[in-house]
Design a protein around this motif. Sequence first.
Motif, PDB file in Angstrom:
ATOM      1  N   ASP A   1      39.670  34.656  49.386  1.00 58.78           N
ATOM      2  CA  ASP A   1      40.277  33.673  49.252  1.00 58.78           C
ATOM      3  C   ASP A   1      39.479  33.667  47.677  1.00 58.78           C
ATOM      4  OD1 ASP A   1      41.044  32.794  51.579  1.00 58.78           O
ATOM      5  OD2 ASP A   1      39.923  31.339  52.397  1.00 58.78           O
ATOM      6  N   ALA A   2      38.471  33.808  47.102  1.00 58.67           N
ATOM      7  CA  ALA A   2      37.651  34.065  45.511  1.00 58.67           C
ATOM      8  C   ALA A   2      38.981  34.528  45.183  1.00 58.67           C
ATOM      9  CB  ALA A   2      36.508  34.146  45.804  1.00 58.67           C
ATOM     10  N   LEU A   3      38.711  36.184  45.761  1.00 59.37           N
ATOM     11  CA  LEU A   3      39.588  37.149  45.067  1.00 59.37           C
ATOM     12  C   LEU A   3      41.274  36.694  44.560  1.00 59.37           C
ATOM     13  CD1 LEU A   3      40.123  40.199  44.148  1.00 59.37           C
ATOM     14  CD2 LEU A   3      40.737  40.537  46.503  1.00 59.37           C
ATOM     15  N   PHE A   4      40.993  36.330  45.260  1.00 52.61           N
ATOM     16  CA  PHE A   4      43.088  36.175  45.013  1.00 52.61           C
ATOM     17  C   PHE A   4      43.730  34.105  44.616  1.00 52.61           C
ATOM     18  CE2 PHE A   4      43.760  39.258  48.226  1.00 52.61           C
ATOM     19  CZ  PHE A   4      44.905  40.387  47.356  1.00 52.61           C
ATOM     20  N   ASP A   5      42.392  33.904  44.765  1.00 53.41           N
ATOM     21  CA  ASP A   5      42.282  31.979  43.863  1.00 53.41           C
ATOM     22  C   ASP A   5      42.063  33.102  42.571  1.00 53.41           C
ATOM     23  OD1 ASP A   5      42.129  29.914  43.756  1.00 53.41           O
ATOM     24  OD2 ASP A   5      40.259  30.298  42.415  1.00 53.41           O
ATOM     25  N   SER A   6      41.487  34.272  41.623  1.00 54.92           N
ATOM     26  CA  SER A   6      40.995  34.156  40.673  1.00 54.92           C
ATOM     27  C   SER A   6      42.196  34.845  40.147  1.00 54.92           C
ATOM     28  CB  SER A   6      40.216  35.341  40.725  1.00 54.92           C
ATOM     29  OG  SER A   6      39.305  35.107  39.186  1.00 54.92           O
ATOM     30  N   VAL A   7      43.165  36.085  40.821  1.00 52.16           N
ATOM     31  CA  VAL A   7      44.092  36.693  40.365  1.00 52.16           C
ATOM     32  C   VAL A   7      45.199  35.374  40.395  1.00 52.16           C
ATOM     33  CG1 VAL A   7      45.565  38.264  41.487  1.00 52.16           C
ATOM     34  CG2 VAL A   7      43.477  38.578  41.713  1.00 52.16           C
ATOM     35  N   LYS A   8      45.715  34.567  41.571  1.00 50.25           N
ATOM     36  CA  LYS A   8      46.161  33.371  40.618  1.00 50.25           C
ATOM     37  C   LYS A   8      46.517  32.984  39.850  1.00 50.25           C
ATOM     38  CE  LYS A   8      49.305  30.165  43.723  1.00 50.25           C
ATOM     39  NZ  LYS A   8      48.862  28.648  43.013  1.00 50.25           N
ATOM     40  N   THR A   9      45.017  32.400  39.396  1.00 54.33           N
ATOM     41  CA  THR A   9      44.957  31.338  38.301  1.00 54.33           C
ATOM     42  C   THR A   9      45.003  32.565  37.385  1.00 54.33           C
ATOM     43  OG1 THR A   9      43.337  30.471  39.346  1.00 54.33           O
ATOM     44  CG2 THR A   9      42.885  30.225  37.593  1.00 54.33           C
ATOM     45  N   ALA A  10      44.493  33.603  37.533  1.00 56.24           N
ATOM     46  CA  ALA A  10      45.032  34.640  36.104  1.00 56.24           C
ATOM     47  C   ALA A  10      46.607  34.753  35.408  1.00 56.24           C
ATOM     48  CB  ALA A  10      44.314  36.569  36.007  1.00 56.24           C
ATOM     49  N   PHE A  11      47.359  35.082  36.795  1.00 62.07           N
ATOM     50  CA  PHE A  11      48.393  35.370  36.287  1.00 62.07           C
ATOM     51  C   PHE A  11      49.243  33.862  36.171  1.00 62.07           C
ATOM     52  CE2 PHE A  11      49.272  38.995  39.325  1.00 62.07           C
ATOM     53  CZ  PHE A  11      48.742  39.658  38.648  1.00 62.07           C
ATOM     54  N   GLU A  12      48.253  32.738  36.128  1.00 57.78           N
ATOM     55  CA  GLU A  12      49.270  31.552  36.017  1.00 57.78           C
ATOM     56  C   GLU A  12      48.624  30.708  34.510  1.00 57.78           C
ATOM     57  OE1 GLU A  12      48.235  28.628  39.359  1.00 57.78           O
ATOM     58  OE2 GLU A  12      50.669  30.067  40.594  1.00 57.78           O
ATOM     59  N   GLY A  13      47.636  31.927  33.778  1.00 55.65           N
ATOM     60  CA  GLY A  13      47.303  31.387  32.750  1.00 55.65           C
ATOM     61  C   GLY A  13      46.792  30.013  33.176  1.00 55.65           C
ATOM     62  N   GLY A  14      46.299  29.296  33.932  1.00 56.55           N
ATOM     63  CA  GLY A  14      45.066  28.788  34.528  1.00 56.55           C
ATOM     64  C   GLY A  14      43.339  28.429  34.188  1.00 56.55           C
ATOM     65  N   GLN A  15      43.037  27.761  34.828  1.00 54.53           N
ATOM     66  CA  GLN A  15      41.608  27.712  34.193  1.00 54.53           C
ATOM     67  C   GLN A  15      40.564  28.760  34.763  1.00 54.53           C
ATOM     68  OE1 GLN A  15      38.868  23.999  34.662  1.00 54.53           O
ATOM     69  NE2 GLN A  15      38.498  24.653  32.464  1.00 54.53           N
ATOM     70  N   PRO A  16      40.192  29.704  34.772  1.00 52.82           N
ATOM     71  CA  PRO A  16      39.292  30.511  35.886  1.00 52.82           C
ATOM     72  C   PRO A  16      37.729  29.597  36.331  1.00 52.82           C
ATOM     73  CG  PRO A  16      38.421  31.593  33.887  1.00 52.82           C
ATOM     74  CD  PRO A  16      39.824  30.342  33.714  1.00 52.82           C
ATOM     75  N   LYS A  17      37.659  29.793  37.484  1.00 53.23           N
ATOM     76  CA  LYS A  17      36.458  29.754  37.380  1.00 53.23           C
ATOM     77  C   LYS A  17      34.665  30.282  37.270  1.00 53.23           C
ATOM     78  CE  LYS A  17      38.122  27.788  42.351  1.00 53.23           C
ATOM     79  NZ  LYS A  17      39.336  27.435  42.057  1.00 53.23           N
ATOM     80  N   ILE A  18      35.035  31.176  36.809  1.00 51.29           N
ATOM     81  CA  ILE A  18      33.802  31.992  35.946  1.00 51.29           C
ATOM     82  C   ILE A  18      34.679  32.535  34.628  1.00 51.29           C
ATOM     83  CG2 ILE A  18      32.557  32.378  38.561  1.00 51.29           C
ATOM     84  CD1 ILE A  18      33.432  35.263  37.943  1.00 51.29           C
TER      85      ILE A  18
END
Length: 326
Positions: free
Chosen positions: A150-167
Amino acid sequence: MKMGMRGAAASVLILAMGATGTVMSQQPAAAPAAAKETSNLNPKQKLGHAIGADVARSLEAIKTHIDLAAMREAVQATFDGKQPLITQKDAQDTDAALRQAMMIANGQQVPGMAPGSAAPKVDNRKVGLMLGSYMVGPSLAELKGDIDVDALFDSVKTAFEGGQPKISQEEGAATLQAYMAGKQAEMQAKAAQLGQANRQEGNAFLAKNKTVPGVVTTASGLQYQIIRPGSGERPMPTSKVKVNYEGKLLDGTVFDSSYQRGEPVEFGLDQVIKGWTEGVALMPVGSKYRFWIPGELAYGENGTQGGPIGPNATLTFDVELLGVQP
């Protein structure tokens, strides 16, 4: 886990993509936003976010063509030991269409296509399945027990959307470095434990085997038995020899055999393990010997990377000397 920590960093993924031809633009990835607070993340989640950020950076140039749900589905299937969710043929066709579309988008001429041709249709779901089944999934499979998907793909999705990363990128790099250092230490400890066990097993076997009638033990610890005598010349330690052979572990597992390959081999006696250099030099042409080679005269503390020969393993070889060249 094999040496090299395959898949733990983006460089491995990039190499995998390069090997299969998937297009990668030279465009730099967009700068990520500031990271969120990470105190509530457990180690698996942190590692998932760190690797996910690396995966996203590697795939930035083709992100608009990736169905992330499909990629996740394929990665999970790989982690579960299932068959790829897309055939190799479909994956190859998808890869070709993606490369052509990216070349046209970048103003490049596609070989075999007329100038001004429309870009081929790219099936985003198939792109996701291709990446998950043949690149991302296999690259990360050995780490599957340590990654929160879940964390892996949340990170990919966030990066693709230009969002705020969790780390942050710095924390991600530190997380990967700490993880890899820990795994390296774990592998070294396991190798040392296995090496000690193999040494004890080998010593016990050789101590018993030396009492068997017909078994000769040399000063180095090499043991041999003449299965069939020969009357030809004996090679020098620097000679080139032609042999048929079969190598086994002490449990009887065959790890190498010229008989199975259906043809003898030729090599210099100064190019092989010490036990072979010493042992084959004792043989006249036409003879067949059985050798028991202790670990220090075989592959030593390292064994063979990835197996099948473990550290300090004692080996058995049946060898027929067919010919000698100076």
